[in-house]
Design an enzyme around this catalytic site. Structure first.
Site, PDB file in Angstrom:
ATOM      1  N   GLU A  49       3.006  27.201   6.750  1.00 37.87           N
ATOM      2  CA  GLU A  49       2.165  27.112   7.949  1.00 37.87           C
ATOM      3  C   GLU A  49       1.823  28.487   8.531  1.00 37.87           C
ATOM      4  O   GLU A  49       0.777  28.661   9.167  1.00 37.87           O
ATOM      5  CB  GLU A  49       2.830  26.251   9.026  1.00 37.87           C
ATOM      6  CG  GLU A  49       2.927  24.772   8.655  1.00 37.87           C
ATOM      7  CD  GLU A  49       4.176  24.424   7.889  1.00 37.87           C
ATOM      8  OE1 GLU A  49       4.930  25.345   7.482  1.00 37.87           O
ATOM      9  OE2 GLU A  49       4.424  23.211   7.678  1.00 37.87           O
ATOM     10  N   PHE A 111      12.913  13.042  15.251  1.00 40.45           N
ATOM     11  CA  PHE A 111      12.796  13.807  14.014  1.00 40.45           C
ATOM     12  C   PHE A 111      11.570  14.719  14.076  1.00 40.45           C
ATOM     13  O   PHE A 111      10.477  14.288  14.445  1.00 40.45           O
ATOM     14  CB  PHE A 111      12.684  12.853  12.818  1.00 40.45           C
ATOM     15  CG  PHE A 111      12.515  13.576  11.510  1.00 40.45           C
ATOM     16  CD1 PHE A 111      13.511  14.412  11.024  1.00 40.45           C
ATOM     17  CD2 PHE A 111      11.349  13.446  10.783  1.00 40.45           C
ATOM     18  CE1 PHE A 111      13.345  15.101   9.834  1.00 40.45           C
ATOM     19  CE2 PHE A 111      11.173  14.120   9.584  1.00 40.45           C
ATOM     20  CZ  PHE A 111      12.177  14.959   9.105  1.00 40.45           C
ATOM     21  N   GLN A 112      11.759  15.963  13.713  1.00 46.83           N
ATOM     22  CA  GLN A 112      10.699  16.990  13.725  1.00 46.83           C
ATOM     23  C   GLN A 112      10.050  17.145  15.096  1.00 46.83           C
ATOM     24  O   GLN A 112       8.863  17.443  15.210  1.00 46.83           O
ATOM     25  CB  GLN A 112       9.650  16.728  12.637  1.00 46.83           C
ATOM     26  CG  GLN A 112      10.226  16.934  11.232  1.00 46.83           C
ATOM     27  CD  GLN A 112       9.175  16.991  10.139  1.00 46.83           C
ATOM     28  OE1 GLN A 112       8.102  16.395  10.254  1.00 46.83           O
ATOM     29  NE2 GLN A 112       9.485  17.718   9.074  1.00 46.83           N
ATOM     30  N   LYS A 161       1.528  11.674  17.993  1.00 49.91           N
ATOM     31  CA  LYS A 161       1.081  10.837  16.867  1.00 49.91           C
ATOM     32  C   LYS A 161       0.439   9.533  17.329  1.00 49.91           C
ATOM     33  O   LYS A 161      -0.551   9.079  16.749  1.00 49.91           O
ATOM     34  CB  LYS A 161       2.296  10.536  15.971  1.00 49.91           C
ATOM     35  CG  LYS A 161       1.947   9.779  14.711  1.00 49.91           C
ATOM     36  CD  LYS A 161       3.172   9.633  13.796  1.00 49.91           C
ATOM     37  CE  LYS A 161       2.780   9.032  12.449  1.00 49.91           C
ATOM     38  NZ  LYS A 161       3.929   8.990  11.518  1.00 49.91           N
ATOM     39  N   MET A 483       8.081  52.379   5.905  1.00 48.73           N
ATOM     40  CA  MET A 483       8.002  52.981   7.235  1.00 48.73           C
ATOM     41  C   MET A 483       9.390  53.118   7.853  1.00 48.73           C
ATOM     42  O   MET A 483       9.704  54.111   8.507  1.00 48.73           O
ATOM     43  CB  MET A 483       7.083  52.146   8.134  1.00 48.73           C
ATOM     44  CG  MET A 483       6.784  52.801   9.474  1.00 48.73           C
ATOM     45  SD  MET A 483       5.966  54.413   9.304  1.00 48.73           S
ATOM     46  CE  MET A 483       4.236  53.930   9.373  1.00 48.73           C
TER      47      MET A 483
END
Lengths: 579, 177
Positions: A49, A111-112, A161, A483
């Site tokens: 993502e 969940f999630q 949802k 760096m």
């Protein structure tokens, strides 16, 4: 028209002109992926993502249009926090849609589930938790308005949802096309104050040693042409910050290039010695100013910014103008015309000759590698620059390779430089290059990446290979987090701590091939040109060219953190030259 | 935003913020202070005469100067409609305190003396305790609380101050546009 929330979301995105969406489906966003099949919007399936977010940013960098990403709830939302923060810091217009657990389950540790709007509150320009399907058209319309107007930035829309799930009665709604915004607290102003613009014109016409300090606001305001006109009208030299590379052509005689910590000596010193800084869409970032108390001590300041919170944030301006850079510059050109135009500008030959003296004494420089040594990264970048079209889009990661690219590339066109400036997000280059290629398929797109950065987001090359984005990657492999290694060499007595990445693991050529790319490896200077030629000719898949580079090379000039810009450290070969 | 005002005594600043009356707005506002480590001393929130908006009165324990950047950032919040920095000299401030004090029958009279002097209100009386309320300027409420403290404060809740600007004392100039 009756529809469900998921269909409404797709229709709302289509109505905003979205034609490409970067995303990855999952549980909570699942119902939206069904109407996606029937939508005109192309979906690019990413592999992580974070990649979706950076692709949306790269798309926005290259096109000026808002990038759009869509991911699910929980871990997907947290994975896209970094791109949101990156876009927030660099004022990139972006809209991110995240799935959320059903409204009734919010707050139950479902969940999630995560508190997406809470987590992203401080890294978005604004965010929404949509609670009713009927709100979707208006919220999407407002989200694009907020993301693209005023100071652009990312907006997140979190969608539970149940309001998009056709099997849930809460998703039922009547479609409407919003025709206005009800945002009483958001009324961005674009026009600058005319009286202040006249004062600015007067200050300019009195200045003997002016410098235009141009920042990313030039590109955001599509003000590159106006800036060119202003510079040529007044004959004032222009520095282009890391966020405005390409906003003023590098091959223009008035262009001094990049200022700041790794800016060139002339850009840094001209600002430091100036009596007037005309800051246009720049924010006096610490990487530009060095020690603020000793930054450009003799300079008066004209500061133009769309965001009034930037005016006086770091340095108190003498004239502060809130407004859109393009509109203000255009009005400034008119105001300068009213007080005599070019003829009224003072004689600045002494200033110009001081500047050209610095340019002659302190050009960018590096030593060519000797016969048995590995490649110099600067040499690779010069070769790449010279072997690619003038309007090539270059995306970079963060670190030494980013600074060398900004220093050695010749950016002569706006929107050809895509990088992570404010947040400094390693791994930005590959997904951002994919997004840029998606937005500008007509252009050649090269990602310049370091070996540290490459290992953070290389999986998106699978996205590039499978979705048909033939980007090219110049991998500067110096076997180090370069760096950090440079700072440990210079400021920690060469005590190297956890910066060695190994040179041969992973095998980048094999890895590139496994990811669906052409993989090339270059070890000697005479191979550089042919390998670039070969890469340029591939247009059916991505190419990764691993350039095996010298590990010990440092980026110069350098203003050590917290030091004054007057103490800029130049290349060792130039240290004895008179300043 | 109005011109910078005189800061309150004790290095605090009072902001009056009109916001959209929507979920999460208070968190956005509070977050800007929290991120900088600025403590909110008191906060009063309620809908305005137009129920689409709420009015926040925020007292922050920071001088006006470091507040300037916060005020500008507050102004950038999409849900914030208007911000004013309140000059105590040009505004009328009020605060409500409810307080329960130990008041055994023999000393109840002393407490009622204070209630009379301050024109406070008795809300509830128990055998050994008394509950009173006072509305007044924050400093007057401070005084009352200080005077009650020796008797033993059992419970106290102050609302935080709310304020409105003072009104003009002269008739408007009829010739003014």
């Amino acid at each position: 028209m009756n529809m469900n929330g998921g269909q409404a979301l797709m229709k709302a995105l289509e109505n905003e002109g979205v034609d490409i969406l970067f995303g990855l489906p999952g549980g909570a966003i699942l119902p939206v992926y069904d109407p996606l099949i029937d939508s005109s919007i192309r979906h690019v399936l990413v592999r992580h993502e974070q990649g979706a977010g950076h692709m949306a940013e790269g798309f926005a960098h290259a096109t000026g249009r808002p990038g759009v990403a869509m991911v699910t709830s929980g871990p997907a939302a947290t994975n896209i926090v970094t791109p949101l923060c990156d876009a927030y810091m660099d004022s990139i217009p972006m809209v991110v849609v995240t799935g959320q657990v059903p409204y009734a389950a919010i707050g139950t540790d479902a969940f999630q589930e995560c508190d997406t709007t809470g987590i992203t509150m401080s890294v978005t320009k604004h965010n929404y938790l949509v609670t009713e399907a009927a709100d979707i058209p208006q919220v999407i319309h407002d989200a694009f308005h907020i993301a693209t107007t005023g100071r652009p930035g990312p907006v997140l829309v979190d969608i539970p949802k149940d309001i998009v799930d056709p099997n849930n009665p809460r998703s039922a709604m009547e479609w409407y096309t919003p025709d206005s915004h009800d945002l009483p607290g958001y009324l961005p102003n674009r026009a600058g104050d005319s009286e202040l613009i006249r004062q600015a014109a007067k200050l300019i016409s009195e200045s003997e040693r002016p410098v235009i300090y141009s920042g990313g606001g030039i590109l955001k305001a599509r003000a590159a042409e106006a800036l060119l006109e202003l510079a040529e009208l007044t004959g004032i030299p222009v520095v282009t910050t890391l966020m405005n590379r390409g906003g003023f052509p590098d091959d223009h005689p008035l262009c001094l290039g990049m200022p700041g910590m790794h800016g060139n000596y002339t850009a840094v010193t001209a600002m430091q010695e100036s009596d007037l800084l005309i800051a246009l869409g720049a924010r006096f970032d610490d990487r530009v100013t060095g020690k603020v108390a000793e930054f450009a001590p003799l300079a008066k300041i004209i500061h133009v910014d769309i965001d009034s919170a930037e005016l006086g944030k770091v340095r108190r301006p003498d004239v502060a103008i809130q407004g859109d850079c393009r509109l203000v510059i255009e009005e400034l050109i008119t105001a300068l015309g009213e007080i005599g135009g070019r003829e009224a500008q003072p004689d600045r030959n002494t200033w110009r000759s001081r500047i050209s003296g610095w340019q002659e004494r302190f050009p960018l420089t590096y030593e060519q590698s000797k016969d048995d040594e590995l490649l110099k990264p600067q040499f690779v970048l010069e070769q790449l620059r010279d072997a690619t079209p003038d309007d090539t889009i270059v995306a970079s990661g963060v670190g030494q390779h980013q600074m060398w690219t900004s220093q050695y590339w010749k950016f002569n066109h706006p929107y050809t430089w895509v990088n992570s400036g404010g947040l400094g997000t390693m791994g930005f280059a590959i997904p951002a290059a994919i997004g840029a290629k998606a937005g500008r398929p007509d252009r050649m797109v090269w990602a310049v990446d370091g070996d540290g950065c490459f290992q953070m987001t290389a999986q998106e090359l699978v996205t590039a290979a499978t979705e048909g984005f033939p980007i090219k990657v110049a991998l500067i492999n110096n076997a180090y987090l370069g760096m950090v290694r440079q700072w440990q060499e210079m400021f920690y007595e060469e005590r190297y701590s956890e910066v060695y990445l190994t040179r041969d693991v992973p095998d980048y050529k094999m890895w590139a091939e496994a990811l669906g790319c052409v993989g090339l490896r270059v070890e000697s200077p005479e191979e550089v040109g042919p390998a670039i030629e070969q890469a340029n000719e591939v247009d059916d898949r991505p190419v990764v060219v691993e350039f095996r580079c010298e590990a010990g090379e440092n980026v110069y000039p350098m203003v050590p953190a917290g030091m004054s810009n007057s103490d800029v450290v130049v290349d060792p070969s130039q240290q004895d030259r008179p300043r | 935003m109005s011109a910078p005002s005189t800061p309150n005594e004790g290095g605090t600043t009072t902001l009056v913020v009109r916001v959209e009356n929507k979920a999460g707005v208070l968190a956005r506002v509070a977050g800007l202070f929290a991120r900088r480590g600025f403590n909110i001393e008191s906060l009063a929130v309620a809908p305005t005469e137009d129920e689409r908006f709420s009015r926040l009165t925020i007292v922050v324990g920071v001088d006006a100067a470091p507040m300037e950047q916060v005020v500008k950032q507050l102004d950038k919040l999409v849900n914030v409609v208007e911000i004013r920095e309140l000059n105590p000299a040009a505004s009328v401030e009020r605060e409500l305190m409810m307080v329960t004090v130990q008041a055994d029958p023999p000393i109840r009279g002393q407490i009622l003396d204070l209630v009379r002097i301050f024109q406070a209100t008795v809300l509830n009386v128990g055998y050994g305790e008394i509950m009173v309320s006072l509305t007044g300027s924050p400093s007057r409420v401070d005084d009352f609380e200080d005077l009650l403290r020796p008797y033993g404060i059992v419970d106290v809740q102050r609302t935080g101050k709310v304020a409105l600007s003072k009104l003009a004392k002269t008739a408007p100039d009829p010739l003014a546009p």
